[in-house]
Structure formats: structure tokens, C-alpha cells
Scaffold this motif. Structure first.
Motif, short mmCIF file in Angstrom:
data_model
loop_
_atom_site.label_atom_id
_atom_site.label_comp_id
_atom_site.label_asym_id
_atom_site.label_seq_id
_atom_site.Cartn_x
_atom_site.Cartn_y
_atom_site.Cartn_z
N ARG A 101 -11.87 -22.59 -3.42
CA ARG A 101 -11.60 -23.55 -2.41
C ARG A 101 -11.98 -24.79 -2.88
O ARG A 101 -13.20 -25.07 -3.56
N ARG A 102 -11.33 -26.14 -2.35
CA ARG A 102 -11.83 -27.33 -2.72
C ARG A 102 -12.45 -28.10 -1.66
O ARG A 102 -12.50 -29.19 -1.72
N THR A 103 -12.52 -27.48 -0.42
CA THR A 103 -12.90 -27.69 0.69
C THR A 103 -14.33 -27.31 1.26
O THR A 103 -14.40 -26.05 1.11
N LEU A 104 -15.22 -28.00 1.54
CA LEU A 104 -16.45 -27.29 1.86
C LEU A 104 -16.35 -26.91 3.49
O LEU A 104 -15.95 -27.80 4.30
N THR A 105 -16.90 -25.92 3.58
CA THR A 105 -16.66 -25.33 5.28
C THR A 105 -18.01 -24.91 5.68
O THR A 105 -19.08 -24.59 4.91
N LYS A 106 -18.07 -24.52 6.65
CA LYS A 106 -19.31 -24.42 7.60
C LYS A 106 -19.73 -22.83 6.80
O LYS A 106 -20.99 -22.70 6.94
N GLU A 107 -18.75 -22.05 6.65
CA GLU A 107 -19.24 -20.77 6.15
C GLU A 107 -19.85 -20.77 4.57
O GLU A 107 -20.47 -20.12 4.30
N ASP A 108 -19.50 -21.72 3.87
CA ASP A 108 -20.22 -22.10 2.64
C ASP A 108 -21.65 -22.48 2.78
O ASP A 108 -22.35 -22.05 2.17
N ILE A 109 -21.61 -23.53 3.82
CA ILE A 109 -23.00 -23.81 4.32
C ILE A 109 -23.89 -22.49 4.86
O ILE A 109 -25.13 -22.61 4.25
N GLN A 110 -23.29 -21.70 5.65
CA GLN A 110 -24.02 -20.73 5.94
C GLN A 110 -24.37 -19.73 4.56
O GLN A 110 -25.47 -18.90 4.82
N GLU A 111 -23.54 -19.30 3.91
CA GLU A 111 -23.92 -18.61 2.94
C GLU A 111 -24.84 -19.27 2.00
O GLU A 111 -25.90 -18.48 1.52
N ALA A 112 -24.97 -20.43 1.72
CA ALA A 112 -25.96 -21.10 1.04
C ALA A 112 -27.30 -20.79 1.69
O ALA A 112 -28.49 -20.49 0.99
N ILE A 113 -27.37 -20.99 2.83
CA ILE A 113 -28.57 -20.83 3.41
C ILE A 113 -29.21 -19.28 3.77
O ILE A 113 -30.24 -19.24 3.33
N GLU A 114 -28.14 -18.64 3.88
CA GLU A 114 -28.31 -17.03 4.15
C GLU A 114 -29.08 -16.58 2.49
O GLU A 114 -29.92 -15.66 2.47
N LYS A 115 -28.45 -17.05 1.34
CA LYS A 115 -28.84 -16.74 0.02
C LYS A 115 -29.81 -17.51 -0.56
O LYS A 115 -30.09 -17.16 -1.97
N THR A 116 -30.57 -18.33 -0.06
CA THR A 116 -31.69 -19.04 -0.64
C THR A 116 -32.91 -18.92 0.24
O THR A 116 -33.08 -19.19 1.29
N ASP A 117 -34.02 -18.44 -0.17
CA ASP A 117 -35.08 -17.85 0.64
C ASP A 117 -35.70 -19.32 1.10
O ASP A 117 -36.37 -19.14 2.10
N VAL A 118 -35.66 -20.40 0.51
CA VAL A 118 -36.44 -21.47 0.87
C VAL A 118 -35.71 -22.12 2.20
O VAL A 118 -36.39 -22.87 2.94
N PHE A 119 -34.59 -21.71 2.49
CA PHE A 119 -33.58 -22.03 3.67
C PHE A 119 -33.92 -20.98 4.84
O PHE A 119 -33.09 -21.17 5.86
N ASP A 120 -34.66 -19.88 4.54
CA ASP A 120 -35.06 -18.93 5.79
C ASP A 120 -35.14 -19.58 7.08
O ASP A 120 -34.80 -19.13 8.26
N PHE A 121 -35.69 -20.67 7.11
CA PHE A 121 -36.12 -21.40 8.42
C PHE A 121 -34.85 -21.75 9.01
O PHE A 121 -34.90 -22.14 10.32
N LEU A 122 -33.84 -21.90 8.48
CA LEU A 122 -32.51 -22.32 8.79
C LEU A 122 -31.59 -21.29 9.52
O LEU A 122 -30.59 -21.56 10.20
N VAL A 123 -31.86 -20.15 9.21
CA VAL A 123 -31.03 -18.73 9.41
C VAL A 123 -30.86 -18.77 10.79
O VAL A 123 -29.64 -18.72 11.42
N GLU A 124 -31.97 -18.94 11.92
CA GLU A 124 -31.70 -18.72 13.40
C GLU A 124 -30.62 -19.93 13.74
O GLU A 124 -30.03 -19.75 14.80
N VAL A 125 -30.71 -20.91 13.20
CA VAL A 125 -29.73 -22.17 13.65
C VAL A 125 -28.29 -21.92 13.37
O VAL A 125 -27.57 -22.29 13.98
N ILE A 126 -27.92 -21.22 12.36
CA ILE A 126 -26.70 -20.88 11.77
C ILE A 126 -26.09 -19.63 12.55
O ILE A 126 -24.97 -19.57 12.50
N GLN A 127 -26.99 -19.05 13.22
CA GLN A 127 -26.38 -17.79 13.91
C GLN A 127 -25.81 -17.75 15.32
O GLN A 127 -25.95 -18.94 15.81
#
Length: 127
Positions: A101-127
């Protein structure tokens, strides 16, 4: 570099290699930018930021334990926030391209957060 680890679907080694190469280039450029930054005065450094310093200062003061804030602190926080946003966007864009895809979606941001350990503090925000 800290992990792109424990999510349900495993990313391919080629995808991870490409992501890591992009991140290495990004952080190299950030370091180079900081090394050659020519700011003659404190005021010039303050206006170099794209994020509103007054709002950052207000957020910092919202913590009841914060009494005084030096003039440099909001400027440094603004730069740190800018780098945080840029890295999260770069990681999210990689997942957007992975899904062809050439469009950034909230699902892409969620996936980036879920798959990056240093972003673990954001997991509850995106749920």
C-alpha cells in the motif's frame, strides 16, 4: 538495535533487513544533522523546532512534581518528540509498503508499535 519481536505474525528476514537498513540510515542522518547544526544563539535553536514549545512546557508542568523548567528543557523535549515521531512513521511506512500500500493507516502504526519492543509503553493506548 532493540527488537522487532514478539507479535503474532513473524516478519520475513528480508523485510527485517530492509527495515534495519532504513533505520540505520535514518539514525545516521539524525546524528549527522546534530553534528553540523549551526545555531548561533539560544533563540535560533528555539525557533528551529517544528513543535510548539509553549504546549510542550504546559504538558511538562502538568506533572505536579515539576516545579521549575529550564529554558533548554522544552527545546530538547521538542527535538526528542520529533525524532520519536519520525522513527515511528518510518517503521509504520515499512509495514505499509510490506502490505503493498502507498497509504499509511492506523493499522500500520499499530503493527509498528506491537512489533517494536521500545514502543511497548504504547500498546495499551492502541488497544
Amino acid at each position: 538495535m532493540q527488537g522487532d519481536g514478539d507479535a503474532s505474525a513473524v516478519d520475513s528476514p528480508a523485510f527485517l533487513a530492509n527495515l534495519h537498513a532504513g533505520l540505520a540510515q535514518f539514525w545516521g542522518e539524525q546524528m549527522q544533522e546534530m553534528e553540523v547544526l549551526e545555531i548561533s544563539t539560544e533563540q535560533a535553536f528555539k525557533v528551529h523546532n517544528d513543535l510548539p514549545l509553549a504546549r510542550i512546557k504546559r504538558i511538562m508542568k502538568s506533572d505536579e512534581d515539576v516545579r521549575m523548567i529550564s529554558a533548554e528543557a522544552p527545546v530538547l523535549f521538542a527535538k526528542a518528540c520529533e525524532m520519536f515521531i519520525l522513527e515511528l512513521t518510518l517503521r509504520s511506512w515499512a509495514y505499509s509498503e510490506k502490505n503493498k500500500r502507498r497509504t499509511l493507516t492506523k493499522e500500520d502504526i499499530q503493527e509498528a508499535i506491537e512489533k517494536t519492543d521500545v514502543f511497548d509503553f504504547l500498546v495499551e493506548v492502541i488497544q
